[in-house]
Design a protein around this motif. Sequence first.
Motif, short mmCIF file in Angstrom:
data_model
loop_
_atom_site.label_atom_id
_atom_site.label_comp_id
_atom_site.label_asym_id
_atom_site.label_seq_id
_atom_site.Cartn_x
_atom_site.Cartn_y
_atom_site.Cartn_z
N GLY A 1 0.82 -1.19 -0.08
CA GLY A 1 -0.06 0.09 0.01
C GLY A 1 0.87 1.23 0.03
N HIS B 1 -1.52 -3.44 -6.02
CA HIS B 1 -2.79 -3.03 -7.02
C HIS B 1 -2.41 -1.91 -7.59
N ARG C 1 -7.06 2.81 -13.60
CA ARG C 1 -8.24 3.28 -12.53
C ARG C 1 -9.40 3.36 -13.49
N ARG D 1 -11.95 -9.58 0.08
CA ARG D 1 -10.86 -8.69 0.46
C ARG D 1 -9.78 -8.42 -0.63
N GLU E 1 -11.65 -6.54 -3.38
CA GLU E 1 -11.77 -5.17 -3.07
C GLU E 1 -10.56 -4.56 -3.13
N GLN E 2 -9.35 -5.00 -3.17
CA GLN E 2 -8.06 -4.36 -3.46
C GLN E 2 -7.95 -4.10 -5.04
N CYS F 1 -10.38 -3.76 -7.39
CA CYS F 1 -11.77 -3.22 -7.59
C CYS F 1 -11.46 -1.81 -7.10
N ARG F 2 -10.35 -1.32 -6.38
CA ARG F 2 -10.28 -0.14 -5.76
C ARG F 2 -10.23 1.08 -6.87
N ASN F 3 -9.52 0.97 -7.72
CA ASN F 3 -9.69 2.00 -8.81
C ASN F 3 -10.13 1.54 -10.04
N THR G 1 -18.71 0.19 -2.89
CA THR G 1 -17.93 1.23 -3.31
C THR G 1 -18.45 2.08 -4.31
#
Length: 769
Positions: free
Chosen positions: A79, A101, A390, A474, A477-478, A480-482, A506
């Motif tokens: 991160g 990611h 992104r 989890r 989610e990481q 798909c964050r962007n 999100t």
Amino acid sequence: MTEQPLRILCVINLPPDPRLGANRVWLELAKEWRAAGHSVEYFTLNEAFRRATSRNAVLSWRQIRFTRRAARFIRKNAGSYDVIDSLLGTLPFAKTTLEFHGLLVARSVGLYWLYEKCERQARLRWNDIPRGKLTGRIYYNAIRRHILRSSAAAIRQADLLNLPNEDELKSLREDLHSTKPAIVEPYGLTEERRHQLLASAACPEVRLASATICFVGMWSVRKGSRDLGEVVRQIRRAIPSARFRFLGTFTAEENVLRDLGLTSSDGCETIPQYEPGDLPELLRDCTAGVFPSYVEGFGFGLLEQLAAGIPTVAYDAPGPRQILAAEPDLLVPAGDTAAMAARIIKILQLPTNEYTELRERSVAVAKRYSWREIARATIDAYRAALRRKRGRLICTQPFGWRSPGGGARIMRALLQDAPLPLEIICTSPVQAPPQNEIAELHIPLRPYFGRMERSRFAGYAYGTAPLFARRFTRRLEQVCRNSSAIHAIAHGGLDFLHAFHVARATSRPFFLHVHDDFLYTTHDRRRAEEAMALAWSGATARFVISDSLGEEYQRRYGMRDYVVVTDGVNEIAAAPRPRAAGKLRVYFMGLFHLEYSPNLRALLTAIDQLRREGACVSLSMRCGSVPRSLLAGIDFAQVLPFADETQVARDLAEADLLYLPLPFDAEHAAFVRFSLSTKLVTYVASGVPILYHGPAQSAVSELLAKNDAALRCHSLYSEQVMLVLRECLANAAAVNSVAQNALQLARSQFSLPAIRKRFWRTIQLALAP
């Protein structure tokens, strides 16, 4: 709007020696990036192994172990970085393994394929190259093979490749057949370094009087050590006073003299190592440069000689070819020592005014390669790649991109050459083989349990999925964050439900795609109804395989709009294929499911009876295999291995009737009632008549009956099948009419461009502001 500075991690499995060209790349880039406000950190051999070593064998072994330690460091600190700029081969892992990611860049400082090819050619040309001891050969060959495998894997896993010259890009595309996104960014010099090299240079008159030829680089066969002896001899024959200076050879003078074929160092100066600050003075009085390298990432030695105002002759090879593109007279064919010596002799004999002009042109060539501009262009390319990531559409699917089933085939047709950036996530417990066509991550819904998956205990394996749901969510989610949106296929497991929850949490659009009735494919019927109801009602848009399935889901889960998206074809036959009279060649293609066994028995019995009556009927099945018991005593049927679409097209051209079975039993009623076989789409576009053999209450049967697009048999009695085959043999006009109707059906419903347009238009409208 001012963009945020990037957080960059440089991963290099080399000792931190600034004299090594590879290290200089990151050192100089880091200076420029930090000056522009970016954060730059390193993970090198020093960070991976605290105790230094000078033993080559230990160093090679550490470079192998380095990859695991680098991966462990990244997992702990993923991160903290936006970009990982890694030496090609140091990170041969999927980003999901690294739990990173951001943007993963693999940087080449000399493409392994080109270097390997150069080494093979050198050993063929000079068979006296020392090979070392047997144990050393075994050890270092194993190390080399590991590095080649790691480099190939790193290319597959990276988001972006950073290459130093156009030849490497060409090799990547033509030799390695990789379509991975790549940028070409050369190496350069700082303003300060260029000024030092030029300021120390002697005037043209002094240099011409010196008649000194310099070589800058490590002494090796790749860099032309076996060629320089002949070059030296030819130059000395023309100009006996010529002197030679070999800088940074990293080997003793006696080794250099041995390769040159000289018994004394008279007129030859060898300086194995020097401090970077000493180079300007060492080049001060040099008249011309020689750079006989067969392959380079770029060629720092060549660039520095040019920056010092030294006209340098090089082989027309990867690296130098790009640097000297504006001065082609300084390039000679690789291996042509006579041409190289002749060019250098010509430079040594130039009048002062012509030499001065050539010196200025050499300086101008080096001036084009500025670390400041290269660093800025690299950051721009990295930002652009991050923006594409992104804005990407995440597609979760329970099979790999190149899986053989119909679902994978449909998605390949839809997603190939997509108008939006994509990232495919395979949620199957079994990891798909690596491929270069599209970005694909493996995030399994649950672990793979090996042989248990194919046994009567498989249900227990499926039942473990809830235990790993939190971990799966989890990791999803990481990734798909962007992202801009999530598309999920509901088939077998509840991965689509987890994807729906991530999208809702999100505030991202969610697209649900159903190929088969989920109640039929699921392994968790207890939760299936609730999960599908939630996803169906909450999805931004819904894609189904047929109107029958869409209408049924509206009845079960609520009135919501849906879009029918099936498999499609790019080419549709213009007219029915002509058939030979009196012959009937029946053809089947695709996976042969055990559920088709009763159908096949009835077909074989019918064909056998017709053959006893004198009819010429045969069966070809391109399906890999069928149970042996079905074909016992049968000599008119052949089973062919799976093949590509070109071979299947040849098969279709020779067929008279295409066999399309579906199971009759109640257990598969939900499957046949709502699903459209991908085999159907290929069949209707072929111009060959179809024999549908399956229940009347099916989506396929209803579609074919509505369009009168196939001969149909709704019975497992061989007598009924035989009646249809007799009609096919006897009534050519009716059969031709059926084939014509099938082609019209293909044009109206299965044109791939129209299906793709419908699919992407739905997604793009949902994503529009």
